[in-house]
Design an enzyme around this catalytic site. Sequence first.
Site, PDB file in Angstrom:
ATOM      1  N   PRO A 107     -25.754  30.934  36.375  1.00  0.00           N
ATOM      2  CG  PRO A 107     -25.837  32.463  37.830  1.00  0.00           C
ATOM      3  CD  PRO A 107     -26.858  31.693  36.825  1.00  0.00           C
ATOM      4  CG  ASP A 127     -24.702  31.733  42.143  1.00  0.00           C
ATOM      5  OD1 ASP A 127     -24.616  33.055  42.795  1.00  0.00           O
ATOM      6  OD2 ASP A 127     -25.582  31.039  42.235  1.00  0.00           O
ATOM      7  CD1 TRP A 169     -31.994  29.528  46.876  1.00  0.00           C
ATOM      8  CD2 TRP A 169     -31.706  29.422  44.731  1.00  0.00           C
ATOM      9  NE1 TRP A 169     -31.201  28.349  46.756  1.00  0.00           N
ATOM     10  CE2 TRP A 169     -31.196  28.150  45.274  1.00  0.00           C
ATOM     11  CE3 TRP A 169     -31.506  29.797  43.271  1.00  0.00           C
ATOM     12  CZ2 TRP A 169     -30.450  27.185  44.384  1.00  0.00           C
ATOM     13  CZ3 TRP A 169     -31.179  28.402  42.526  1.00  0.00           C
ATOM     14  CH2 TRP A 169     -30.458  27.560  43.150  1.00  0.00           C
ATOM     15  CD  GLN A 210     -30.531  24.692  39.856  1.00  0.00           C
ATOM     16  OE1 GLN A 210     -31.393  25.318  40.697  1.00  0.00           O
ATOM     17  NE2 GLN A 210     -29.526  24.442  40.176  1.00  0.00           N
ATOM     18  CD1 TRP A 261     -31.690  30.278  38.777  1.00  0.00           C
ATOM     19  CD2 TRP A 261     -31.637  29.089  36.836  1.00  0.00           C
ATOM     20  NE1 TRP A 261     -31.349  31.277  37.806  1.00  0.00           N
ATOM     21  CE2 TRP A 261     -31.127  30.595  36.626  1.00  0.00           C
ATOM     22  CE3 TRP A 261     -31.513  28.548  35.841  1.00  0.00           C
ATOM     23  CZ2 TRP A 261     -30.828  31.075  35.390  1.00  0.00           C
ATOM     24  CZ3 TRP A 261     -31.162  28.908  34.551  1.00  0.00           C
ATOM     25  CH2 TRP A 261     -30.784  30.167  34.311  1.00  0.00           C
ATOM     26  CE  LYS A 298     -25.414  13.535  46.489  1.00  0.00           C
ATOM     27  NZ  LYS A 298     -25.828  14.392  47.611  1.00  0.00           N
ATOM     28  CE  LYS A 314     -14.033  17.103  44.321  1.00  0.00           C
ATOM     29  NZ  LYS A 314     -13.760  18.489  44.739  1.00  0.00           N
TER      30      LYS A 314
END
Length: 941
Positions: free
Chosen positions: A39, A78, A509, A545, A549, A582, A585
């Site tokens: 999620p 999430d 988590w 992850q 996760w 990276k 924005k």
Amino acid sequence: MKRCEIEENITKFWEKNKTFEKSVEERSGDKEYIFYDGPPFATGVPHHGHILGLTVKDLFPRYYTMKGYKVDRKWGWDCHGLPVENIVEKELGIKNKKEIETMGITKFNDEARSKVLYYASEWKKTVRKMGKWIEFDNSYKTMDQTYLESVWHIFKTLYDKGYVYEGKKVLMYCPRCETPLANAEIQMDNSYKDVTEKTATVGFKIKGSTDEYLLAWTTTPWTLIGNVAIAINPKLTYAKVDVFGKKYILAKDLVEATFKDYELVEEFKGKKLLNIEYEPLYEMDTDGKKGFYVIDGGDEVTSEDGTGLVHMAIYGEFDYVQIRKHDLPVIQHIGPNGLLEKGPEQWKGKWFKKLDGEVLEDLYNRGLLVEAKEFTHSYPFCYRCETPLIYNAVDSWFVDIQKIKPELVKKAKDIKWYPENMETRFDNILETAPDWAISRNRFWATAMPVWKCECGEQKIIGSIEELQKEAIEKVEANVDLHKHVVDNIHLKCKCGKEMSRIPEVLDCWFESGSMPYASKHFPFENKDWMKDHFPADFVSEYVAQIRAWFYYMHVIGVLYMGKAPFKHVVVSGNILSEDGSKMSKSKKNYTDPNNLFEEYGADALRFYLMSAQVMRAQDMNFLDEGIKEISRKLIMILANVKNFYGLFGKENKIFDNSSSKNILDKWIVSKTNKLIKNATKNLDEYNITKTCAEIMDFVDVLSTWYVRRSRARFRKEGKEKDEAVQTLAYALDSLSKVLAPITPFISEEIFHALRGTNFESDISVHLEDWPTYDEKKIDDVLEEEMLNVREVVSRALDERVKVKIAVKQPLAKLTVTLVDEIRDELKQPIMDELNVKEVELKKGKEVAVELDTKLTPALEREGAAREIMRKVNDLRKKTGLTIEDRIKIFVETDSELLKESIKEFESDISNATQADKITFEKNEGKEFTIKEQIIKINIKK
Ligand SMILES: [Zn+2]
Ligand SMILES: [Zn+2]
């Protein structure tokens, strides 16, 4: 129409016909493919990394659906944790934790709840645009009561099994958010930054001495206020040196690096320093414990940097171990909010980082500061609020990873990783994992279901029913299990007093790791269902992850269910901006994905990502040029081939013509079967980049060789045309199915074009079975020979360029020297492609071509006829005629060559230009120069 418009129409077609729903429902469920979609947070808009993930997680469910599996897919959100909390803090202008408590946790959590799905509609738009199929609207949320209840059950189960304990440990801690963070959280988001700070080399005056000092070094001067001891390595050699009358003790190896002018007084082993007492830098209440002396720090104290004497305060992992071991005073001079609590009066209430300067100045004034040097090192920051983190000894709840570690390692062997080397990475993470700190001193998360009584009794609650039974207050069935509600619920202790809930909430988590069960409200619902829906067949996320996760899901899977919770993992890499930095924005160093959809369509973006090295867990520089190339070399070419088929294949209802004896047909049928075979094998192995590469190759040869060399047959009537049309239909139909999971739109378009449905029928390529292949149809020898043919053709074309004779001018002969034989039938495509009358094949040691460039009058006439055909067809195009329009041609020329040429090739010219008649007549047509002769050509319908 732009690709994005075509795609939008196809999306509407799917929505109208409920094609996604059918693709799930129509599969019997005898075979199921279980997939967990991690999620995301809806607190930001989807970026390139999300789009990559969304694509992979759409591709394999589609593939398995076509392979006959039922693949249920449900979206999740999430909702908890620092990302949301920090948004709320910013919005409400909250500066610290205290302000939240003053304002009230209810208000804070209500605000958080209202912000959680802030960008959900943006996500929905993106998911739809990408052609990702998932049940979106009934998504589960990690803040749902059912979700929280399952998390409680899991926590209680782990506790009852003896895998949860409470203890004090040194953890990374954010003094602004006032909570510890798990190691993985910090490493995952790349929270380390290089900072340049002043370090301190400080003399600690030995008790009872006149001007003798133990020299220690620190990168965090503010910790000196809480100094309790100095650690040395008894095996190292230390030196006492005299520097302008003051004597300092430090590691011998570091003397040169520390002092320019000194006199060596003596050398000795560190052992001699043990238990020497010194005067504390700052007066502290030690609670009756002995401190301020030299302790044995063992081999971890080295002479690599600093002074070889290590200053001990509670703010370090090593320090904390030593403090416990030597029973030193526990002095936490910094409060949980990062402000000085104990120490010099004039500094109380100051922010810990501000104390660096104060301490340096103070020690300098007192003659204790030997050196303060600028030092650049990598330092961790809070990944949300960017406050420098500190190591802090905090009370926390832990999952006992050490106890379960052998089992975690063993069960991990059931997981298949793609790419394979990720397995080692996961193993390393498991082997070195510390105990998992699962409590957070925050607000918006699952409240920990632990109640305590002042008599020492504690109770863990594992369900709402249990809470209702144990609570003193009345608890409704729809009770919210968030902190601001359950904090008001008390339990009755057996001692007769009231039990209160502990203030902590769970690490989010812990919630994400519980997703396989909590999203299904297991075990309160779906108890039977879980039996054959666990573990998952497939999960996919990017590399970071692995330690997040994947790791947490694995820990909970093994502890709660006794199994690794997933069987196959696809790990992708990071997507970086064009220059390898990276994506950011604020730097605007990448194109908004919405603009890319608009410009090239979702198919091109999907294929670009799936064909890239990022699907092999490597980093990828995202190039707009890369999508453009996919759009040009794949999507546009497919659209062209589809349109070409549309011109000739209208009446066709047969998508297979394996009976054709034509060598080109046999060849493309072989290529098609091989494509299906390899795509099946590669996708079964989750090797998507290889599949994409083979598709690109197939589309290239289909268009630039098969269709190109078969054009003449398409223009004919009868068996020859039928064979060509049916074979192309077969190749395109198979291709549309192989492409369907990767580029769902263009594959649907081809599928419908082949059937001439104009999207008026509710059929769909996505409801089809994955294509099968026939090993007998694969002819490796023929494919090899065709490769040679194409090599010969390419060389001969180069040759033509060299001698400056255009391809439309026929030549008498090409002599080809080959190393390996090719069958005689393959001479024809060579003759056609190169426009030569004869091909002679010879065998030799290396491939060579030789053109007979002599132009006879007959060849000249034929060449002229070809040019005339082309001019006429250009005119047809310019006047906007369609393939069905018949024409009359009028020509006017004095050239005998051109006149003869037209007469000789009249029927060929007529066939090639759909002309009924060619008339020599004065006309107002366009003037051309052909073979240096003037000719006027006019055409009429
Ligand atoms: Zn923070
Ligand atoms: Zn009690």
